[in-house]
Design an enzyme around this catalytic site. Structure first.
Site, PDB file in Angstrom:
ATOM      1  N   SER A 153     -24.537  61.716  66.177  1.00 25.01           N
ATOM      2  CA  SER A 153     -25.822  62.308  66.554  1.00 25.01           C
ATOM      3  C   SER A 153     -25.592  63.332  67.661  1.00 25.01           C
ATOM      4  O   SER A 153     -24.845  64.293  67.449  1.00 25.01           O
ATOM      5  CB  SER A 153     -26.814  61.216  66.960  1.00 25.01           C
ATOM      6  OG  SER A 153     -28.126  61.711  66.954  1.00 25.01           O
ATOM      7  N   HIS A 184     -29.607  58.512  58.850  1.00 26.01           N
ATOM      8  CA  HIS A 184     -28.908  58.790  60.105  1.00 26.01           C
ATOM      9  C   HIS A 184     -27.977  57.643  60.467  1.00 26.01           C
ATOM     10  O   HIS A 184     -27.126  57.776  61.336  1.00 26.01           O
ATOM     11  CB  HIS A 184     -29.948  59.015  61.207  1.00 26.01           C
ATOM     12  CG  HIS A 184     -29.438  59.781  62.395  1.00 26.01           C
ATOM     13  ND1 HIS A 184     -28.903  61.044  62.308  1.00 26.01           N
ATOM     14  CD2 HIS A 184     -29.384  59.456  63.725  1.00 26.01           C
ATOM     15  CE1 HIS A 184     -28.555  61.476  63.509  1.00 26.01           C
ATOM     16  NE2 HIS A 184     -28.823  60.520  64.383  1.00 26.01           N
ATOM     17  N   ASP A 217     -30.459  61.805  55.642  1.00 27.58           N
ATOM     18  CA  ASP A 217     -30.725  61.991  57.069  1.00 27.58           C
ATOM     19  C   ASP A 217     -31.630  63.200  57.241  1.00 27.58           C
ATOM     20  O   ASP A 217     -31.194  64.342  57.093  1.00 27.58           O
ATOM     21  CB  ASP A 217     -29.399  62.197  57.809  1.00 27.58           C
ATOM     22  CG  ASP A 217     -29.572  62.322  59.312  1.00 27.58           C
ATOM     23  OD1 ASP A 217     -30.727  62.314  59.787  1.00 27.58           O
ATOM     24  OD2 ASP A 217     -28.555  62.419  60.018  1.00 27.58           O
TER      25      ASP A 217
END
Length: 730
Positions: free
Chosen positions: A572, A705, A673
């Site tokens: 991330s 994600h 995602d």
């Protein structure tokens, strides 16, 4: 070895024949933590105590790599942790347990029959009976204190941003999209959750009434909200709930949710956060990107997230989690208490310069307990209505939840070296609280697997500050040897590097493969004051990146760290960090791994679904005049740095520095995602290949994600370590 681990499951034959996934004491090869061992561990979930405080029911989720799925089961034990009994005896998952009918029954959700419905059973697991027979799945529930009503979470159709399909074209896959908020996390928004209230006569549940009938707003809030976002009043006449009553563009750019009070008899709804004459600001004003100042006034209007309301046991007050500023999803979460008789709001955790994660009331209706992170650990605290905060726990742990039960607190606790177990905390006035362990869910594994030592290391930063790093050493560490070392880059970007236990980004499994792990609490992380937390906003490539370099440089002063075998990994924002450091590391690292990272911030601004995030964190849209103008190097306008002291996220985007990449990189991404689109990972991989940089791409068509499926999880770990071993263990 992996094949052997998968074959020796140790699952009882009777359970396997019934399709039950339960405890899985796999045959271990040595004392190393492996991906297969991680996926064989039980994961404790929700906990509920009987009203007399004598019994505890809780959930555990087990995973089967072979079947590629999970099974959530219910256990019952005495309040002191003795006599645990497995209640679930079928392949159906059971969750959200609670005691009802004077503790003579346990209510729970079960997907037996293919639909998630509310059931009840005796505390010994017998006499199971289905209470609801709704057409659609139930996502959560809560009985009123008098048990004459029940609130159900159910999905309703919404056509606010995606038009309804033509009736004569039911198989058409195309979607006509008319506004933002058409996708969220990993799905297109064609339904949203609503709260329904229904009568309950002790035997059956009657017709359910939509508490938000005709309103195109979600409750609980997507993507992760559940039953914690609503609560019954002690007199069973009212329900308080969380909702962000916005749609489309207004929803996508705002975090301004509120707490609403719904009267069961009249259906009247009242906003507890704002006066009745309040008017929403215009979209143009919200898009101005001006960060709102902090307002210390006790009567402010709660412009940020307001969530998770809880009535005081005597019904006199309601407490909830509250953020102050609209559009700032990582603002400090305060504990707000509303006195219903006067309408006065008080913030009772102001002296705690970090956020509140979870909380509960004491039976005295004047004391609240909460969890929050400080200096890399999440502890339990108490506060009174005057805001006097007291720390109750200590140690290198994270306490993950807190609930009051007959004079004690029920909680879950984990650390970098141990997964969740259930504990009780007994406050002892001015003396330290008494902490007692109730469960040992994964004792089979923790008794047999060697964990590496975890040490706190305070590091000097380039600008003269102190930064906490967690350092995890390999099991059987020998300081006379040299070890390859990994720099871990945290996501969030404002999530703490605390004593967390992860089933994928697990520091101990990295250490078990012979790596030293360095995990810095760099600029932008909570638990070190607001100045430290907010230093990252609008400064993605500034101080926080230097913090990473300072941390690895400091660690390289140790004789046992092999400076020629350094790796850099993260997901991330940690993936963004990897991509950015790949162009700025000055030959420090021999390889990189980026999972679901931002590669191109300019593209990220228009790709992500929660627009408030880039508005706040990136500071402005990339097309605003004066923001993206090139500087002397064609990337960074010097005037911006001189004026603000911060870098600009668009003009220092990682993709602009691919010409400086010089080390192998593994890119990982999920195609579902919608927070950071898979085009980011694919673009980074393509760029590396075009540059002649050794690279691999692990692409998941069916993951978001996160990586949630067991076989995908094992593949992730194998690919992760194969890549590191290839470049760092030559």
């Amino acid at each position: 070895m992996a094949a052997a681990l998968l074959l020796h499951t140790g699952v009882p034959t009777s359970q396997a024949e019934n399709g039950i996934i339960g405890k899985n004491p796999i045959e271990l090869q040595g004392d190393r933590l492996t991906p297969e061992a991680l996926w064989a561990m039980g994961r404790i979930g929700s906990i509920a105590a009987s009203t007399d405080g004598k019994k505890i029911v809780y959930t555990v989720s087990y995973y089967s790599v072979q079947q590629n799925k999970s099974h959530t089961v219910l256990y019952l034990m005495n309040a002191d942790g003795t006599s645990p009994v497995l209640l679930t005896q079928t392949a159906a998952s059971e969750s959200e347990p609670c005691f009802i009918k004077g503790n003579t029954k346990i209510a729970f959700l079960s997907n037996e029959g293919g639909s998630s419905q509310v059931w009840e059973m005796n505390p010994d697991g017998t006499h199971r009976r289905q209470l609801t027979r709704e057409k659609d799945d139930i996502g959560g529930f809560k009985f009123s204190p008098d048990e004459k009503h029940i609130v159900l979470i159910k999905e309703v159709d919404t056509y606010t941003s995606i038009e309804k399909k033509y009736d004569d074209l039911p198989l058409a896959s195309g979607m006509v999209i008319t506004d933002l908020n058409y996708k969220h996390w990993d799905h297109y928004v064609t339904t949203i959750p609503h709260l329904f209230v229904a009568p309950f006569d002790g035997t059956s549940v009657g017709a359910a009434k939509d508490m938000l009938a005709g309103e195109p707003y979600e409750c609980p809030m997507l993507p992760f909200g559940g039953s914690e976002q609503f609560c019954w009043s002690p007199d069973s006449k009212k329900v308080v709930y969380t909702c962000r009553k916005k749609t489309g563009l207004a929803y996508a750019i705002s975090t301004d949710s509120d707490i609403y009070l719904y009267h069961i008899e009249t259906g009247i709804t009242t906003n507890l956060c704002k006066p009745s004459d309040y008017r929403e600001p215009s979209i143009d004003a919200t898009l101005s990107m001006e960060h709102q100042p902090i307002n210390k006034n006790e009567t402010d209007m709660n412009m940020g997230y307001d969530t998770n309301p809880q009535y005081a046991p005597d019904g006199s007050r309601i407490a909830w989690l509250s953020m102050e500023r609209d559009g700032y999803e990582s603002d400090r979460t305060r504990l707000c208490v509303l006195e219903l008789s006067s309408g006065r709001k008080t913030y009772v955790t102001e002296s705690f310069e970090s956020g509140v994660d979870d909380f509960c009331w004491d039976d005295d209706s004047r004391t609240l307990y909460f969890t929050g992170v400080w200096h890399g650990t999440t502890m339990v605290y108490a506060t009174d209505l005057q805001g006097r905060v007291k720390k109750l726990t200590d140690g290198d742990y994270d306490y993950a939840s807190v609930a009051f039960n007959a004079g004690t607190l029920l909680t879950k606790r984990h650390s970098i070296s141990a997964p969740d177990d259930i504990y009780t905390i007994r406050p002892n006035g001015k003396k330290p609280a008494t902490v007692t362990r109730l469960t040992q869910e994964n004792k089979y594994f923790t008794d047999r697997i060697a964990m590496g030592e975890v040490k706190a290391r305070w590091v000097d930063t380039k600008d003269g500050k102190k930064k906490l790093c967690w350092v995890v050493y390999p099991p059987h560490f020998d300081p006379s040897k040299k070890y390859p070392t990994l720099l871990f880059c945290q996501g969030g970007p404002q999530s703490p590097v605390s004593q967390f236990w992860s089933y994928r980004w697990n520091f101990q499994i990295m250490a078990s493969q012979g790596y030293i792990v360095v995990a810095p609490n760099r600029r932008g992380l909570p638990g070190f004051g607001m100045e430290w937390l907010e230093a990252i906003s609008g400064d993605y490539s500034g101080a926080c990146m230097q913090d990473y370099l300072d941390a690895i440089d400091d660690m390289c002063r140790e004789s046992y760290v092999d400076k020629d075998r350094l790796g850099c990994v993260g997901a991330s924002f940690g993936g963004y960090s990897v991509y950015w450091l790949a162009g700025h590391h000055d030959k420090r690292f021999k390889c990189f791994i980026a999972h679901d990272g931002i590669f191109n911030t300019q593209q990220q601004y228009v790709e992500t679904e929660e627009m408030w995030f880039p508005n706040w964190d990136l500071g402005a849209a990339p097309w605003r005049k004066g923001i993206a103008a090139p500087g002397n190097d064609g990337r960074q306008p010097a005037a911006i740095i001189e004026k603000t002291g911060k870098s600009n996220a668009f003009t220092t985007s990682p993709h602009l520095y691919v010409d400086r990449w010089d080390a192998p990189i593994l890119c990982i991404h999920g195609e579902k995602d919608y927070r950071i689109l898979s085009s980011q990972g694919q673009s980074a991989f393509n760029a590396a290949i075009l540059r002649g940089i050794p690279a691999e791409l692990l692409l998941y068509p069916d993951e978001n994600h996160w990586v949630l499926k067991p076989q995908n999880g094992v593949l992730w770990q194998r690919t992760f370590f194969r890549w590191l071993d290839r470049w760092l263990k030559k």
